[in-house]
Motif scaffolding. Structure first.
Motif, PDB file in Angstrom:
ATOM      1  N   GLU A 154      36.623  33.371  40.602  1.00 28.63           N
ATOM      2  CA  GLU A 154      35.598  33.012  39.614  1.00 28.63           C
ATOM      3  C   GLU A 154      36.020  31.832  38.746  1.00 28.63           C
ATOM      4  OE1 GLU A 154      34.862  36.584  37.404  1.00 28.63           O
ATOM      5  OE2 GLU A 154      33.733  37.517  39.031  1.00 28.63           O
ATOM      6  N   SER A 155      37.305  31.759  38.418  1.00 25.74           N
ATOM      7  CA  SER A 155      37.777  30.725  37.496  1.00 25.74           C
ATOM      8  C   SER A 155      38.352  29.502  38.212  1.00 25.74           C
ATOM      9  CB  SER A 155      38.849  31.316  36.575  1.00 25.74           C
ATOM     10  OG  SER A 155      39.975  31.724  37.335  1.00 25.74           O
ATOM     11  N   GLY A 156      38.590  29.621  39.503  1.00 25.58           N
ATOM     12  CA  GLY A 156      39.170  28.501  40.241  1.00 25.58           C
ATOM     13  C   GLY A 156      40.666  28.336  40.012  1.00 25.58           C
ATOM     14  N   LEU A 157      41.313  29.388  39.511  1.00 28.58           N
ATOM     15  CA  LEU A 157      42.748  29.326  39.237  1.00 28.58           C
ATOM     16  C   LEU A 157      43.532  29.836  40.436  1.00 28.58           C
ATOM     17  CD1 LEU A 157      42.674  30.656  35.579  1.00 28.58           C
ATOM     18  CD2 LEU A 157      43.054  28.296  36.318  1.00 28.58           C
ATOM     19  N   GLY A 158      44.695  29.266  40.654  1.00 28.86           N
ATOM     20  CA  GLY A 158      45.534  29.661  41.776  1.00 28.86           C
ATOM     21  C   GLY A 158      45.386  28.693  42.925  1.00 28.86           C
ATOM     22  N   ARG A 159      46.339  28.742  43.818  1.00 24.64           N
ATOM     23  CA  ARG A 159      46.330  27.853  44.979  1.00 24.64           C
ATOM     24  C   ARG A 159      46.553  28.694  46.222  1.00 24.64           C
ATOM     25  NH1 ARG A 159      50.979  23.878  44.988  1.00 24.64           N
ATOM     26  NH2 ARG A 159      51.869  25.063  46.694  1.00 24.64           N
ATOM     27  N   VAL A 160      45.649  28.583  47.180  1.00 26.35           N
ATOM     28  CA  VAL A 160      45.739  29.356  48.425  1.00 26.35           C
ATOM     29  C   VAL A 160      46.466  28.521  49.465  1.00 26.35           C
ATOM     30  CG1 VAL A 160      44.428  30.486  50.263  1.00 26.35           C
ATOM     31  CG2 VAL A 160      43.598  30.574  47.911  1.00 26.35           C
ATOM     32  N   GLU A 161      47.479  29.128  50.076  1.00 26.62           N
ATOM     33  CA  GLU A 161      48.229  28.506  51.163  1.00 26.62           C
ATOM     34  C   GLU A 161      47.959  29.315  52.426  1.00 26.62           C
ATOM     35  OE1 GLU A 161      50.391  25.826  51.147  1.00 26.62           O
ATOM     36  OE2 GLU A 161      49.907  25.402  49.055  1.00 26.62           O
ATOM     37  N   ARG A 162      47.690  28.618  53.519  1.00 25.57           N
ATOM     38  CA  ARG A 162      47.438  29.289  54.788  1.00 25.57           C
ATOM     39  C   ARG A 162      48.464  28.833  55.820  1.00 25.57           C
ATOM     40  NH1 ARG A 162      42.559  28.093  52.558  1.00 25.57           N
ATOM     41  NH2 ARG A 162      41.155  29.840  52.238  1.00 25.57           N
ATOM     42  N   ALA A 163      48.962  29.780  56.601  1.00 22.36           N
ATOM     43  CA  ALA A 163      49.863  29.496  57.716  1.00 22.36           C
ATOM     44  C   ALA A 163      49.465  30.420  58.854  1.00 22.36           C
ATOM     45  CB  ALA A 163      51.318  29.714  57.314  1.00 22.36           C
ATOM     46  N   GLY A 164      48.759  29.884  59.820  1.00 22.22           N
ATOM     47  CA  GLY A 164      48.260  30.704  60.921  1.00 22.22           C
ATOM     48  C   GLY A 164      47.254  31.711  60.398  1.00 22.22           C
ATOM     49  N   ASN A 165      47.502  32.986  60.662  1.00 18.53           N
ATOM     50  CA  ASN A 165      46.615  34.049  60.191  1.00 18.53           C
ATOM     51  C   ASN A 165      46.968  34.534  58.798  1.00 18.53           C
ATOM     52  OD1 ASN A 165      45.374  33.898  62.656  1.00 18.53           O
ATOM     53  ND2 ASN A 165      46.320  35.734  63.498  1.00 18.53           N
ATOM     54  N   GLN A 166      48.081  34.070  58.264  1.00 13.48           N
ATOM     55  CA  GLN A 166      48.552  34.506  56.948  1.00 13.48           C
ATOM     56  C   GLN A 166      47.946  33.647  55.849  1.00 13.48           C
ATOM     57  OE1 GLN A 166      50.396  37.170  56.500  1.00 13.48           O
ATOM     58  NE2 GLN A 166      50.794  37.554  58.664  1.00 13.48           N
ATOM     59  N   GLU A 167      47.643  34.294  54.735  1.00 18.69           N
ATOM     60  CA  GLU A 167      47.100  33.591  53.565  1.00 18.69           C
ATOM     61  C   GLU A 167      47.741  34.192  52.321  1.00 18.69           C
ATOM     62  OE1 GLU A 167      42.904  34.014  51.554  1.00 18.69           O
ATOM     63  OE2 GLU A 167      42.757  32.671  53.279  1.00 18.69           O
ATOM     64  N   GLU A 168      48.186  33.327  51.409  1.00 21.31           N
ATOM     65  CA  GLU A 168      48.808  33.785  50.165  1.00 21.31           C
ATOM     66  C   GLU A 168      48.323  32.899  49.025  1.00 21.31           C
ATOM     67  OE1 GLU A 168      49.955  35.939  47.799  1.00 21.31           O
ATOM     68  OE2 GLU A 168      51.314  36.555  49.391  1.00 21.31           O
ATOM     69  N   ASP A 192      41.339  42.770  41.132  1.00 25.13           N
ATOM     70  CA  ASP A 192      40.805  42.141  39.924  1.00 25.13           C
ATOM     71  C   ASP A 192      41.369  40.738  39.756  1.00 25.13           C
ATOM     72  OD1 ASP A 192      39.325  44.401  39.369  1.00 25.13           O
ATOM     73  OD2 ASP A 192      40.734  45.171  37.870  1.00 25.13           O
ATOM     74  N   LEU A 193      42.648  40.573  40.034  1.00 23.45           N
ATOM     75  CA  LEU A 193      43.270  39.257  39.943  1.00 23.45           C
ATOM     76  C   LEU A 193      42.609  38.291  40.922  1.00 23.45           C
ATOM     77  CD1 LEU A 193      45.434  37.358  38.849  1.00 23.45           C
ATOM     78  CD2 LEU A 193      47.007  38.312  40.543  1.00 23.45           C
ATOM     79  N   SER A 194      42.358  38.743  42.138  1.00 27.19           N
ATOM     80  CA  SER A 194      41.697  37.896  43.139  1.00 27.19           C
ATOM     81  C   SER A 194      40.301  37.496  42.689  1.00 27.19           C
ATOM     82  CB  SER A 194      41.615  38.621  44.482  1.00 27.19           C
ATOM     83  OG  SER A 194      42.892  38.799  45.019  1.00 27.19           O
ATOM     84  N   ARG A 195      39.567  38.457  42.116  1.00 29.64           N
ATOM     85  CA  ARG A 195      38.215  38.161  41.642  1.00 29.64           C
ATOM     86  C   ARG A 195      38.249  37.126  40.523  1.00 29.64           C
ATOM     87  NH1 ARG A 195      35.979  39.758  37.357  1.00 29.64           N
ATOM     88  NH2 ARG A 195      37.365  41.518  37.036  1.00 29.64           N
ATOM     89  N   ILE A 196      39.109  37.328  39.546  1.00 28.55           N
ATOM     90  CA  ILE A 196      39.212  36.395  38.421  1.00 28.55           C
ATOM     91  C   ILE A 196      39.643  35.022  38.924  1.00 28.55           C
ATOM     92  CG2 ILE A 196      40.502  35.850  36.317  1.00 28.55           C
ATOM     93  CD1 ILE A 196      40.598  38.916  35.795  1.00 28.55           C
ATOM     94  N   SER A 197      40.576  35.002  39.871  1.00 25.61           N
ATOM     95  CA  SER A 197      41.057  33.744  40.429  1.00 25.61           C
ATOM     96  C   SER A 197      39.920  32.971  41.090  1.00 25.61           C
ATOM     97  CB  SER A 197      42.158  34.019  41.449  1.00 25.61           C
ATOM     98  OG  SER A 197      42.530  32.857  42.124  1.00 25.61           O
TER      99      SER A 197
END
Length: 68
Positions: free
Chosen positions: A31-45, A24-29
């Motif tokens: 939809e709302s454009g909130l949060g920052r995705v960081e990628r390192a190789g195959n990892q994503e947070e 649910d948090l991922s969906r809301i994020s």
């Protein structure tokens, strides 16, 4: 030992703090454009500021009210 409060929290920690499932948090994020995705190789947070967490709470509460 440091008493500093981190500026960002991970999706897992945000989910725990807000008491909502990560899905649910991922969906809301997304939809709302909130949060920052960081990628390192195959990892994503996704990271959130405390201000973003407050806005996510407001969005989640609004969606809950709309569903009633």
């Amino acid at each position: 030992m440091s008493n500093q409060v981190p500026k960002y929290v991970t999706r897992a920690r945000a989910s725990l703090m807000l008491g909502i499932p990560e899905a649910d948090l991922s969906r809301i994020s997304k939809e709302s454009g909130l949060g920052r995705v960081e990628r390192a190789g195959n990892q994503e947070e996704t990271y959130f500021t405390y201000e973003e967490l407050q806005r996510i709470c407001m969005v989640a509460a609004h969606q809950l009210q709309a569903a009633r």
